[in-house]
Design a protein around this motif. Structure first.
Motif, PDB file in Angstrom:
ATOM      1  N   ILE A  42      -1.659   2.813  -6.542  1.00 22.75           N
ATOM      2  CA  ILE A  42      -3.178   2.951  -6.662  1.00 22.75           C
ATOM      3  C   ILE A  42      -4.531   2.012  -6.064  1.00 22.75           C
ATOM      4  O   ILE A  42      -5.365   2.328  -5.240  1.00 22.75           O
ATOM      5  CB  ILE A  42      -3.364   1.835  -8.012  1.00 22.75           C
ATOM      6  N   GLN A  46      -7.369   3.280  -3.698  1.00 23.69           N
ATOM      7  CA  GLN A  46      -8.289   3.301  -3.380  1.00 23.69           C
ATOM      8  C   GLN A  46      -9.420   2.997  -2.422  1.00 23.69           C
ATOM      9  O   GLN A  46     -10.651   2.953  -2.238  1.00 23.69           O
ATOM     10  CB  GLN A  46      -8.906   2.167  -4.600  1.00 23.69           C
ATOM     11  N   LEU A  49      -9.803   6.154  -0.626  1.00 25.88           N
ATOM     12  CA  LEU A  49     -11.001   6.749  -1.123  1.00 25.88           C
ATOM     13  C   LEU A  49     -11.708   6.062  -0.090  1.00 25.88           C
ATOM     14  O   LEU A  49     -13.355   6.949  -0.212  1.00 25.88           O
ATOM     15  CB  LEU A  49     -10.666   6.648  -2.496  1.00 25.88           C
TER      16      LEU A  49
END
Length: 59
Positions: A42, A46, A49
Protein backbone atom coordinates in the motif's frame (compact mmCIF):
# COMPACT_ATOMS: atom_id res chain seq x y z
CA UNK A 1 12.00 9.73 -19.52
CA UNK A 2 11.80 10.33 -15.79
CA UNK A 3 8.43 8.64 -15.56
CA UNK A 4 9.75 5.52 -17.28
CA UNK A 5 12.72 5.41 -14.91
CA UNK A 6 10.50 5.66 -11.85
CA UNK A 7 8.11 3.04 -13.23
CA UNK A 8 11.02 0.64 -13.56
CA UNK A 9 12.13 1.42 -10.01
CA UNK A 10 8.65 0.64 -8.69
CA UNK A 11 8.41 -2.57 -10.71
CA UNK A 12 11.69 -3.68 -9.16
CA UNK A 13 10.48 -2.72 -5.68
CA UNK A 14 7.23 -4.64 -6.06
CA UNK A 15 9.08 -7.69 -7.38
CA UNK A 16 11.28 -7.64 -4.26
CA UNK A 17 8.27 -7.11 -1.99
CA UNK A 18 6.53 -10.20 -3.38
CA UNK A 19 9.46 -12.27 -2.14
CA UNK A 20 8.04 -11.70 1.35
CA UNK A 21 5.09 -13.99 0.62
CA UNK A 22 6.63 -16.18 -2.07
CA UNK A 23 7.90 -18.85 0.32
CA UNK A 24 5.15 -20.14 2.63
CA UNK A 25 6.06 -21.38 6.11
CA UNK A 26 4.50 -24.77 6.95
CA UNK A 27 2.12 -24.51 4.00
CA UNK A 28 0.85 -21.02 4.79
CA UNK A 29 1.76 -17.40 5.21
CA UNK A 30 2.03 -16.14 8.79
CA UNK A 31 -0.43 -13.38 9.63
CA UNK A 32 2.33 -10.95 10.65
CA UNK A 33 4.11 -11.44 7.32
CA UNK A 34 0.87 -10.97 5.41
CA UNK A 35 0.10 -7.73 7.25
CA UNK A 36 3.64 -6.45 6.67
CA UNK A 37 3.30 -7.31 2.99
CA UNK A 38 -0.01 -5.49 2.66
CA UNK A 39 1.30 -2.41 4.47
CA UNK A 40 4.44 -2.20 2.32
CA UNK A 41 2.48 -2.74 -0.91
CA UNK A 42 0.00 0.00 0.00
CA UNK A 43 2.81 2.44 0.86
CA UNK A 44 4.75 1.72 -2.33
CA UNK A 45 1.65 1.96 -4.52
CA UNK A 46 0.67 5.27 -2.91
CA UNK A 47 4.15 6.68 -3.55
CA UNK A 48 3.94 5.48 -7.16
CA UNK A 49 0.50 7.04 -7.56
CA UNK A 50 1.61 10.43 -6.23
CA UNK A 51 4.73 10.32 -8.41
CA UNK A 52 2.76 9.40 -11.55
CA UNK A 53 0.18 12.12 -10.94
CA UNK A 54 2.90 14.69 -10.32
CA UNK A 55 4.73 13.86 -13.56
CA UNK A 56 1.52 13.79 -15.58
CA UNK A 57 0.35 17.10 -14.18
CA UNK A 58 3.57 19.16 -14.16
CA UNK A 59 5.82 17.77 -16.87
Amino acid sequence: MFELFYDLVFVYAISKITAMVHHPVNGGIPLVTLLQFLFVVIVVLQIWLFQALYFNRYS
